[in-house]
Design a protein around this motif. Structure first.
Motif, PDB file in Angstrom:
ATOM      1  N   LEU A  50     -18.624   5.974  10.706  1.00 48.44           N
ATOM      2  CA  LEU A  50     -17.510   5.754   9.791  1.00 48.44           C
ATOM      3  C   LEU A  50     -16.239   5.541  10.605  1.00 48.44           C
ATOM      4  N   TYR A  51     -15.282   4.859  10.011  1.00 50.81           N
ATOM      5  CA  TYR A  51     -14.042   4.589  10.725  1.00 50.81           C
ATOM      6  C   TYR A  51     -12.902   4.447   9.719  1.00 50.81           C
ATOM      7  N   PRO A  52     -11.672   4.628  10.178  1.00 44.37           N
ATOM      8  CA  PRO A  52     -10.528   4.558   9.263  1.00 44.37           C
ATOM      9  C   PRO A  52     -10.312   3.135   8.764  1.00 44.37           C
ATOM     10  N   PRO A  53      -9.626   2.990   7.653  1.00 45.53           N
ATOM     11  CA  PRO A  53      -9.387   1.646   7.114  1.00 45.53           C
ATOM     12  C   PRO A  53      -8.359   0.895   7.946  1.00 45.53           C
ATOM     13  N   ALA A  54      -8.443  -0.422   7.880  1.00 49.08           N
ATOM     14  CA  ALA A  54      -7.387  -1.248   8.477  1.00 49.08           C
ATOM     15  C   ALA A  54      -6.088  -0.949   7.735  1.00 49.08           C
ATOM     16  N   VAL A  55      -5.027  -0.747   8.461  1.00 48.87           N
ATOM     17  CA  VAL A  55      -3.765  -0.325   7.858  1.00 48.87           C
ATOM     18  C   VAL A  55      -3.295  -1.302   6.787  1.00 48.87           C
ATOM     19  N   ASP A  56      -3.518  -2.600   7.005  1.00 48.59           N
ATOM     20  CA  ASP A  56      -3.034  -3.580   6.033  1.00 48.59           C
ATOM     21  C   ASP A  56      -3.881  -3.618   4.754  1.00 48.59           C
ATOM     22  N   MET A  57      -5.006  -2.863   4.732  1.00 49.88           N
ATOM     23  CA  MET A  57      -5.832  -2.791   3.529  1.00 49.88           C
ATOM     24  C   MET A  57      -5.533  -1.556   2.695  1.00 49.88           C
ATOM     25  N   VAL A  58      -4.745  -0.629   3.243  1.00 49.71           N
ATOM     26  CA  VAL A  58      -4.508   0.645   2.563  1.00 49.71           C
ATOM     27  C   VAL A  58      -3.694   0.472   1.283  1.00 49.71           C
ATOM     28  N   GLN A  59      -2.541  -0.146   1.370  1.00 49.67           N
ATOM     29  CA  GLN A  59      -1.703  -0.297   0.177  1.00 49.67           C
ATOM     30  C   GLN A  59      -2.377  -1.140  -0.902  1.00 49.67           C
ATOM     31  N   PRO A  60      -3.023  -2.280  -0.575  1.00 45.13           N
ATOM     32  CA  PRO A  60      -3.725  -3.021  -1.627  1.00 45.13           C
ATOM     33  C   PRO A  60      -4.774  -2.178  -2.346  1.00 45.13           C
ATOM     34  N   ALA A  61      -5.506  -1.365  -1.602  1.00 45.88           N
ATOM     35  CA  ALA A  61      -6.509  -0.494  -2.220  1.00 45.88           C
ATOM     36  C   ALA A  61      -5.855   0.531  -3.132  1.00 45.88           C
ATOM     37  N   LEU A  62      -4.778   1.126  -2.658  1.00 43.20           N
ATOM     38  CA  LEU A  62      -4.083   2.144  -3.445  1.00 43.20           C
ATOM     39  C   LEU A  62      -3.398   1.542  -4.668  1.00 43.20           C
ATOM     40  N   GLU A  63      -2.968   0.301  -4.575  1.00 46.69           N
ATOM     41  CA  GLU A  63      -2.365  -0.360  -5.734  1.00 46.69           C
ATOM     42  C   GLU A  63      -3.397  -0.575  -6.842  1.00 46.69           C
ATOM     43  N   ILE A  64      -4.631  -0.883  -6.458  1.00 43.54           N
ATOM     44  CA  ILE A  64      -5.712  -1.015  -7.437  1.00 43.54           C
ATOM     45  C   ILE A  64      -5.959   0.320  -8.130  1.00 43.54           C
ATOM     46  N   VAL A  65      -6.075   1.374  -7.344  1.00 43.66           N
ATOM     47  CA  VAL A  65      -6.301   2.709  -7.890  1.00 43.66           C
ATOM     48  C   VAL A  65      -5.149   3.130  -8.788  1.00 43.66           C
ATOM     49  N   GLN A  66      -3.938   2.845  -8.346  1.00 44.13           N
ATOM     50  CA  GLN A  66      -2.749   3.221  -9.112  1.00 44.13           C
ATOM     51  C   GLN A  66      -2.707   2.516 -10.462  1.00 44.13           C
ATOM     52  N   GLN A  67      -2.900   1.216 -10.446  1.00 47.56           N
ATOM     53  CA  GLN A  67      -2.718   0.440 -11.676  1.00 47.56           C
ATOM     54  C   GLN A  67      -3.854   0.648 -12.671  1.00 47.56           C
ATOM     55  N   ILE A  68      -5.093   0.678 -12.193  1.00 42.91           N
ATOM     56  CA  ILE A  68      -6.221   0.751 -13.116  1.00 42.91           C
ATOM     57  C   ILE A  68      -6.572   2.180 -13.494  1.00 42.91           C
ATOM     58  N   TRP A  69      -6.508   3.107 -12.547  1.00 41.73           N
ATOM     59  CA  TRP A  69      -6.872   4.500 -12.837  1.00 41.73           C
ATOM     60  C   TRP A  69      -5.660   5.339 -13.251  1.00 41.73           C
ATOM     61  N   LEU A  70      -4.691   5.474 -12.354  1.00 38.71           N
ATOM     62  CA  LEU A  70      -3.553   6.356 -12.623  1.00 38.71           C
ATOM     63  C   LEU A  70      -2.733   5.903 -13.833  1.00 38.71           C
ATOM     64  N   ASP A  71      -2.367   4.625 -13.852  1.00 40.99           N
ATOM     65  CA  ASP A  71      -1.523   4.132 -14.942  1.00 40.99           C
ATOM     66  C   ASP A  71      -2.244   4.171 -16.281  1.00 40.99           C
ATOM     67  N   SER A  72      -3.544   3.894 -16.299  1.00 45.52           N
ATOM     68  CA  SER A  72      -4.293   3.898 -17.557  1.00 45.52           C
ATOM     69  C   SER A  72      -4.361   5.303 -18.142  1.00 45.52           C
ATOM     70  N   TYR A  73      -4.692   6.279 -17.320  1.00 44.04           N
ATOM     71  CA  TYR A  73      -4.752   7.664 -17.800  1.00 44.04           C
ATOM     72  C   TYR A  73      -3.374   8.174 -18.197  1.00 44.04           C
ATOM     73  N   SER A  74      -2.352   7.761 -17.452  1.00 45.97           N
ATOM     74  CA  SER A  74      -0.999   8.212 -17.774  1.00 45.97           C
ATOM     75  C   SER A  74      -0.522   7.638 -19.101  1.00 45.97           C
ATOM     76  N   THR A  75      -0.867   6.390 -19.370  1.00 44.09           N
ATOM     77  CA  THR A  75      -0.461   5.748 -20.616  1.00 44.09           C
ATOM     78  C   THR A  75      -1.156   6.363 -21.822  1.00 44.09           C
ATOM     79  N   ILE A  76      -2.456   6.591 -21.720  1.00 48.23           N
ATOM     80  CA  ILE A  76      -3.228   7.089 -22.859  1.00 48.23           C
ATOM     81  C   ILE A  76      -3.263   8.618 -22.925  1.00 48.23           C
ATOM     82  N   GLY A  77      -3.348   9.264 -21.770  1.00 46.04           N
ATOM     83  CA  GLY A  77      -3.452  10.724 -21.755  1.00 46.04           C
ATOM     84  C   GLY A  77      -2.128  11.449 -21.667  1.00 46.04           C
ATOM     85  N   GLY A  78      -1.077  10.740 -21.319  1.00 50.48           N
ATOM     86  CA  GLY A  78       0.232  11.370 -21.154  1.00 50.48           C
ATOM     87  C   GLY A  78       0.690  11.294 -19.711  1.00 50.48           C
ATOM     88  N   ALA A  79       2.000  11.270 -19.530  1.00 52.80           N
ATOM     89  CA  ALA A  79       2.581  11.055 -18.201  1.00 52.80           C
ATOM     90  C   ALA A  79       2.134  12.091 -17.176  1.00 52.80           C
TER      91      ALA A  79
END
Length: 286
Positions: A74-103
């Motif tokens: 195993l190895y760490p992610p390429a630094v330039d791939m970190v934010q794009p990955a986290l943006e996916i998680v943020q928008q689809i997972w975090l934002d969806s639960y926050s909108t429907i489940g509460g902030a």
């Protein structure tokens, strides 16, 4: 007698001198430890703004051998791939639960740390582990380097991992009705689930082959798979099931998931699915 007393005093004085000398020799000099705080990069500041401050979630993307299985390549992610990955998680997972489940929903019930790994976590049987949830406190996501934000399949697979692992965390906070679930397809669970095609598993009432590993994985796979596809796609999936008993089993499991979200967290599961679909489209079309 006086001479003896003098010798005792002299010896005592010599011991004192030795102790004082040793104490002076053992005094610490200048510390060799580096207490300087590392400079935050632009990425680090972005993580603080988008994850740590609003959700109390720390993200670890730099290599730490204590958070991974060192027997695997195993190895760490390429630094330039970190934010794009986290943006996916943020928008689809975090934002969806926050909108429907509460902030504050995710802030109250969330892993305290997300660990990103760049490569593939292969298993000896030929399968690969996409994610791990550890005690509800840490979620590890693999294959960060392979995400393509413009490809729906790539995004869906990656977000399925965090959705699946988060369902486990929800279950740890409030368990689902395991007795009712276990009664739906009791004969279908197997430790060698990876030897079965997904279509074969579908036709005995399982949404994926991995769902056949045990009832907790079955629940998580059912919930996360439905959250990862659109209403139309799920309807098309059900329409393709040939065995009436399998179709009934899949619908029964869906009903338990919907009831669980409503009773345990007052969340409309279908509204959450629709929000995730909307956010997935936004990610892909951005």
């Amino acid at each position: 007698m006086k001479l003896l007393q003098y010798k005792k005093i002299a010896v005592s004085f010599m011991v004192s001198v030795v102790l004082i000398s040793c104490a002076q020799d053992e005094q610490p000099g200048e510390s060799q430890l580096d207490y300087t705080q590392p400079t935050q990069t632009t990425l680090d500041k972005w993580i603080v703004t988008n994850y740590l401050n609003p959700f109390n979630i720390n993200v670890q993307y730099k290599w730490n051998q204590n958070t991974v299985d060192n027997s695997r390549y195993l190895y760490p992610p390429a630094v330039d791939m970190v934010q794009p990955a986290l943006e996916i998680v943020q928008q689809i997972w975090l934002d969806s639960y926050s909108t429907i489940g509460g902030a504050d929903f995710v802030k109250k019930i969330a892993p305290r740390e997300i660990v990103l790994i760049g490569g593939v976590n292969l298993n000896s049987v030929g399968t690969k582990t996409l994610g791990i949830a550890e005690g509800g406190q840490r979620v590890t996501l693999f294959e960060t380097d392979y995400i393509d934000k413009s490809d729906r399949g790539s995004v869906t697979q990656f977000i399925h991992t965090i959705q699946h692992e988060y369902v486990h965390i929800l279950n740890q906070n409030k368990p689902f009705d395991e007795k009712a679930w276990a009664a739906i397809t009791p004969a279908g669970y197997t430790s060698d689930w990876y030897n079965y095609d997904i279509e074969e598993s579908n036709e005995i009432g399982f949404i994926t082959s991995y769902a056949r590993s045990n009832i907790t994985e079955d629940f998580a796979e059912t919930a996360s798979t439905i959250l990862g596809i659109s209403k139309a796609e799920y309807a098309a999936f059900l329409a393709g099931i040939q065995d009436p008993a399998a179709l009934a089993a899949l619908k029964a499991k869906e009903a338990i998931v919907v009831k669980y979200y409503k009773d345990a967290f007052n969340i409309d599961f279908y509204a959450l699915r629709d929000e995730a679909e909307k956010n997935t489209n936004a990610v892909i079309n951005n």
